[in-house]
Design a protein around this motif. Structure first.
Motif, PDB file in Angstrom:
ATOM      1  N   ILE A  56       0.827  -1.208   0.000  1.00  0.00           N
ATOM      2  CA  ILE A  56       0.000   0.000   0.000  1.00  0.00           C
ATOM      3  C   ILE A  56       0.863   1.260   0.000  1.00  0.00           C
ATOM      4  CG2 ILE A  56      -1.761   1.286   1.265  1.00  0.00           C
ATOM      5  CD1 ILE A  56      -2.685  -1.327  -0.116  1.00  0.00           C
ATOM      6  N   GLN A  57       1.944   1.272   0.778  1.00  0.00           N
ATOM      7  CA  GLN A  57       2.734   2.492   0.965  1.00  0.00           C
ATOM      8  C   GLN A  57       3.701   2.773  -0.174  1.00  0.00           C
ATOM      9  OE1 GLN A  57       4.704   2.523   4.768  1.00  0.00           O
ATOM     10  NE2 GLN A  57       2.843   1.975   5.885  1.00  0.00           N
ATOM     11  N   TYR A  58       4.286   1.738  -0.767  1.00  0.00           N
ATOM     12  CA  TYR A  58       5.380   1.941  -1.714  1.00  0.00           C
ATOM     13  C   TYR A  58       5.007   1.406  -3.097  1.00  0.00           C
ATOM     14  CZ  TYR A  58       7.690   2.331   2.798  1.00  0.00           C
ATOM     15  OH  TYR A  58       8.013   2.693   4.086  1.00  0.00           O
ATOM     16  N   CYS A  59       5.331   2.184  -4.108  1.00  0.00           N
ATOM     17  CA  CYS A  59       5.078   1.766  -5.484  1.00  0.00           C
ATOM     18  C   CYS A  59       6.075   0.672  -5.877  1.00  0.00           C
ATOM     19  CB  CYS A  59       5.187   2.968  -6.425  1.00  0.00           C
ATOM     20  SG  CYS A  59       6.807   3.753  -6.440  1.00  0.00           S
ATOM     21  N   PRO A  60       5.807  -0.064  -6.947  1.00  0.00           N
ATOM     22  CA  PRO A  60       6.686  -1.182  -7.325  1.00  0.00           C
ATOM     23  C   PRO A  60       8.141  -0.780  -7.557  1.00  0.00           C
ATOM     24  CG  PRO A  60       4.603  -1.362  -8.466  1.00  0.00           C
ATOM     25  CD  PRO A  60       4.576  -0.055  -7.759  1.00  0.00           C
ATOM     26  N   SER A  61       8.373   0.356  -8.207  1.00  0.00           N
ATOM     27  CA  SER A  61       9.754   0.758  -8.476  1.00  0.00           C
ATOM     28  C   SER A  61      10.507   1.102  -7.199  1.00  0.00           C
ATOM     29  CB  SER A  61       9.774   1.954  -9.435  1.00  0.00           C
ATOM     30  OG  SER A  61       9.133   3.077  -8.844  1.00  0.00           O
ATOM     31  N   LYS A  62       9.824   1.727  -6.255  1.00  0.00           N
ATOM     32  CA  LYS A  62      10.481   2.084  -4.998  1.00  0.00           C
ATOM     33  C   LYS A  62      10.753   0.846  -4.154  1.00  0.00           C
ATOM     34  CE  LYS A  62      10.362   5.772  -1.596  1.00  0.00           C
ATOM     35  NZ  LYS A  62       9.608   6.955  -1.108  1.00  0.00           N
ATOM     36  N   LEU A  63       9.831  -0.111  -4.148  1.00  0.00           N
ATOM     37  CA  LEU A  63      10.057  -1.358  -3.423  1.00  0.00           C
ATOM     38  C   LEU A  63      11.250  -2.107  -4.001  1.00  0.00           C
ATOM     39  CD1 LEU A  63       9.230  -3.522  -1.375  1.00  0.00           C
ATOM     40  CD2 LEU A  63       7.595  -4.394  -3.067  1.00  0.00           C
ATOM     41  N   ALA A  64      11.360  -2.148  -5.317  1.00  0.00           N
ATOM     42  CA  ALA A  64      12.489  -2.830  -5.961  1.00  0.00           C
ATOM     43  C   ALA A  64      13.809  -2.122  -5.654  1.00  0.00           C
ATOM     44  CB  ALA A  64      12.260  -2.893  -7.467  1.00  0.00           C
ATOM     45  N   ALA A  65      13.811  -0.793  -5.714  1.00  0.00           N
ATOM     46  CA  ALA A  65      15.045  -0.050  -5.424  1.00  0.00           C
ATOM     47  C   ALA A  65      15.459  -0.214  -3.963  1.00  0.00           C
ATOM     48  CB  ALA A  65      14.842   1.428  -5.763  1.00  0.00           C
ATOM     49  N   ALA A  66      14.477  -0.211  -3.059  1.00  0.00           N
ATOM     50  CA  ALA A  66      14.788  -0.405  -1.640  1.00  0.00           C
ATOM     51  C   ALA A  66      15.314  -1.813  -1.381  1.00  0.00           C
ATOM     52  CB  ALA A  66      13.546  -0.139  -0.794  1.00  0.00           C
ATOM     53  N   ALA A  67      14.802  -2.817  -2.111  1.00  0.00           N
ATOM     54  CA  ALA A  67      15.300  -4.182  -1.959  1.00  0.00           C
ATOM     55  C   ALA A  67      16.762  -4.280  -2.394  1.00  0.00           C
ATOM     56  CB  ALA A  67      14.439  -5.139  -2.778  1.00  0.00           C
ATOM     57  N   VAL A  68      17.124  -3.595  -3.474  1.00  0.00           N
ATOM     58  CA  VAL A  68      18.521  -3.582  -3.923  1.00  0.00           C
ATOM     59  C   VAL A  68      19.400  -2.851  -2.907  1.00  0.00           C
ATOM     60  CG1 VAL A  68      20.083  -2.759  -5.728  1.00  0.00           C
ATOM     61  CG2 VAL A  68      17.891  -3.770  -6.352  1.00  0.00           C
ATOM     62  N   TYR A  69      18.890  -1.756  -2.376  1.00  0.00           N
ATOM     63  CA  TYR A  69      19.664  -0.993  -1.377  1.00  0.00           C
ATOM     64  C   TYR A  69      19.893  -1.820  -0.114  1.00  0.00           C
ATOM     65  CZ  TYR A  69      21.050   2.850   1.670  1.00  0.00           C
ATOM     66  OH  TYR A  69      21.734   3.666   2.545  1.00  0.00           O
TER      67      TYR A  69
ATOM     68  N   ILE B  48      27.554   1.892  -1.113  1.00  0.00           N
ATOM     69  CA  ILE B  48      26.201   1.349  -0.996  1.00  0.00           C
ATOM     70  C   ILE B  48      25.322   1.835  -2.148  1.00  0.00           C
ATOM     71  CG2 ILE B  48      24.143   1.272   0.457  1.00  0.00           C
ATOM     72  CD1 ILE B  48      25.967   1.545   2.874  1.00  0.00           C
ATOM     73  N   TRP B  49      25.488   3.094  -2.506  1.00  0.00           N
ATOM     74  CA  TRP B  49      24.695   3.698  -3.582  1.00  0.00           C
ATOM     75  C   TRP B  49      25.605   4.596  -4.393  1.00  0.00           C
ATOM     76  CZ3 TRP B  49      20.354   1.410  -4.455  1.00  0.00           C
ATOM     77  CH2 TRP B  49      19.361   1.981  -5.274  1.00  0.00           C
ATOM     78  N   ASN B  50      25.491   4.555  -5.690  1.00  0.00           N
ATOM     79  CA  ASN B  50      26.345   5.378  -6.534  1.00  0.00           C
ATOM     80  C   ASN B  50      25.507   6.101  -7.586  1.00  0.00           C
ATOM     81  OD1 ASN B  50      25.713   3.358  -8.403  1.00  0.00           O
ATOM     82  ND2 ASN B  50      27.619   2.252  -8.047  1.00  0.00           N
ATOM     83  N   GLU B  51      26.195   6.838  -8.442  1.00  0.00           N
ATOM     84  CA  GLU B  51      25.504   7.639  -9.445  1.00  0.00           C
ATOM     85  C   GLU B  51      24.787   6.768 -10.479  1.00  0.00           C
ATOM     86  OE1 GLU B  51      24.938  10.872  -9.724  1.00  0.00           O
ATOM     87  OE2 GLU B  51      25.824  11.100  -7.737  1.00  0.00           O
ATOM     88  N   THR B  52      25.344   5.615 -10.782  1.00  0.00           N
ATOM     89  CA  THR B  52      24.693   4.726 -11.754  1.00  0.00           C
ATOM     90  C   THR B  52      23.345   4.233 -11.235  1.00  0.00           C
ATOM     91  OG1 THR B  52      26.871   4.006 -12.545  1.00  0.00           O
ATOM     92  CG2 THR B  52      24.987   2.616 -13.094  1.00  0.00           C
ATOM     93  N   LEU B  53      23.304   3.789  -9.974  1.00  0.00           N
ATOM     94  CA  LEU B  53      22.039   3.334  -9.387  1.00  0.00           C
ATOM     95  C   LEU B  53      21.069   4.500  -9.220  1.00  0.00           C
ATOM     96  CD1 LEU B  53      23.511   0.856  -6.769  1.00  0.00           C
ATOM     97  CD2 LEU B  53      21.888   0.259  -8.569  1.00  0.00           C
ATOM     98  N   ASN B  54      21.594   5.641  -8.849  1.00  0.00           N
ATOM     99  CA  ASN B  54      20.735   6.820  -8.692  1.00  0.00           C
ATOM    100  C   ASN B  54      20.105   7.208 -10.027  1.00  0.00           C
ATOM    101  OD1 ASN B  54      19.482   9.063  -7.710  1.00  0.00           O
ATOM    102  ND2 ASN B  54      21.327  10.156  -7.135  1.00  0.00           N
TER     103      ASN B  54
ATOM    104  N   SER C  25      17.217   8.484  -4.568  1.00  0.00           N
ATOM    105  CA  SER C  25      18.429   8.701  -3.787  1.00  0.00           C
ATOM    106  C   SER C  25      18.381   7.847  -2.518  1.00  0.00           C
ATOM    107  CB  SER C  25      18.560  10.188  -3.421  1.00  0.00           C
ATOM    108  OG  SER C  25      17.465  10.587  -2.599  1.00  0.00           O
ATOM    109  N   GLU C  26      19.465   7.848  -1.782  1.00  0.00           N
ATOM    110  CA  GLU C  26      19.518   7.058  -0.545  1.00  0.00           C
ATOM    111  C   GLU C  26      18.472   7.517   0.454  1.00  0.00           C
ATOM    112  OE1 GLU C  26      23.354   5.803   1.148  1.00  0.00           O
ATOM    113  OE2 GLU C  26      24.290   7.005  -0.422  1.00  0.00           O
TER     114      GLU C  26
END
Length: 431
Positions: free
Chosen positions: A344-357, A368-374, A380-381
């Protein structure tokens, strides 16, 4: 002493045009103070001679013309030299006596500078006139920033993650950026709101039990990962549009997986397989009727961006991602799918990015996070910190949770046993 000859003074008026009388001593030179004797103009290198000729009107006019001609020649002497190119002895042109053709000087091109260009050239000149060296104030400021640790570091270059797939037609390198831009726009259409308040007989805990069971069924049938993510998306979207009784919740689950398998799999399981896996709780007609009801409510809209499509891209953007990194990211994503609040709270893209983080933090990847992932995720982090902490918190309590389908799946050596890794300490919430 010889006696001087006497010369009779003649009136000046009678000398103009009249003949002189025979005077004794005519062969002698006239005195220099007589007014009708005119000296000839001196020539360089020659002594000045006198002309003993009476000044008549015609002679006077001739002398005046000669004097003017000489003055004109002297003033035009450089021009004559330039035009003719040949100068005689003592600086006198050879063709001085000849009539010279006047050469008209060519007009020089005049360059008109517009006010804007003039002003721009002036500004450029002013800038170039300034000192280019560092001032004392600038040097002290740079040293102060370096001492405080606030020196601006250059950004890391963005890696080309599609360089190795240029020759792979299935990778669609020419269109992949546009495809994911479309996914970002379309993901909100497939999201659901908080629908539990409209479901009187089911709650979020029952949904967790259903998803845990569907993970087991997915593993039992050895289906593609896309099928699991699409199944959960279909379940949530259908539950948000229609009230479902408690005893029909499992029927919704197997009918949704049947639809997802028909969409994603090459060899989809049959209806009898789903009836058998549900311990014959439903008959064939019930499964087909529920399948028809779900497709009618969703209007056959099945091409939706699930967290899986974003995970594939973001794991690829995680430079030098190995099997361990890939399994850890999918582990966190499936933990998130089980919990209703995460969907409910997080959209699919944000959930996927948070899982990678969270996976990079758990595996101690640096940075942990770089310009390519950003660049590829668009997050952002700081934007991912809340969701990543929630996923790590679920991971820390997964061992004590009764629903262990995801935990068992990723404890297997085939999945690099990533579920057995200790949770990331930097993301654990304080107790």
């Amino acid at each position: 002493m010889a006696s001087k000859a006497v010369v009779q003074e003649q009136p000046r008026g009678n000398n103009l045009g009249g003949k002189q009388k025979n005077v004794q001593g005519r062969n002698r030179r006239a005195l220099g103070d007589i007014g009708n004797l005119v000296s000839a103009p001196a020539v360089e290198g020659k002594p000045q001679t006198q002309i003993s000729r009476p000044i008549t009107r015609s002679f006077c006019a001739q002398l005046l013309a000669n004097a003017q001609a000489a003055a004109e020649k002297n003033s035009k002497k450089p021009l004559a030299q330039i035009v003719n190119g040949v100068v005689g002895k003592e600086g006198v042109p050879i063709a001085a006596t000849q009539k010279k053709e006047f050469v008209k000087p060519k007009k020089e091109a005049v360059i008109v500078i517009s006010p804007d260009e003039d002003e721009k050239s002036q500004r450029t000149a002013r800038k170039s006139s300034k000192k280019t060296g560092k001032t004392l104030t600038g040097t002290l400021t740079a040293r102060s920033k370096a001492a405080c640790g606030i020196t601006k570091k250059p950004k890391d270059p963005i890696a080309n993650i599609d360089a190795e797939d240029v020759d792979n037609e299935l990778a669609a390198v020419e269109y992949v950026e546009d495809i994911y831009e479309f996914y970002k726009v379309a993901e909100d259409d497939a999201r659901v709101g908080d629908y539990m308040d409209s479901q009187p007989e089911i709650n979020s805990k029952m949904r967790e039990i259903l998803v845990d069971w569907l993970v087991e069924v997915h593993k039992k049938f050895e289906l593609m990962p896309e099928s699991l993510y699409l199944t959960i998306n279909i379940v949530d979207r259908f539950l948000s549009t229609r009230t479902v009784r408690r005893r029909e919740l499992q029927l919704v689950g197997i009918s949704s997986m049947l639809i997802a398998c028909k969409y994603e799999e090459i060899w989809a399981p049959e209806v009898n397989d789903f009836i058998a896996i549900s311990d014959n709780a439903y008959i064939r007609e019930q499964v087909l009727l529920m399948e028809k009801a779900i497709l009618g409510k969703l209007e056959w809209y099945l091409t939706v961006p699930t967290p899986y499509v974003f995970l594939v891209r973001y794991i690829k953007a995680s430079f030098k991602a190995d099997e361990q990194m890939e399994s850890m990211a999918f582990f966190f994503a499936e933990l998130g799918l089980m919990h209703y609040s995460t969907i409910i709270q997080y959209c699919p893209s944000k959930l996927a990015a948070a899982a990678v983080y969270a996976a990079r933090c758990t595996l101690n990847k640096t940075p942990i996070w770089n310009e390519t992932l950003n660049h590829h995720t668009g997050y952002s982090e700081d934007q991912l910190m809340e969701c990543a902490k929630f996923l790590v918190q679920i991971h820390s309590g997964a061992a004590e949770n009764k629903l262990k389908a995801v935990m068992r799946k990723y404890s297997n050596p085939d999945k690099a046993a990533v579920a057995l890794f200790p949770p990331a300490r930097n993301l654990l919430l304080p107790a």
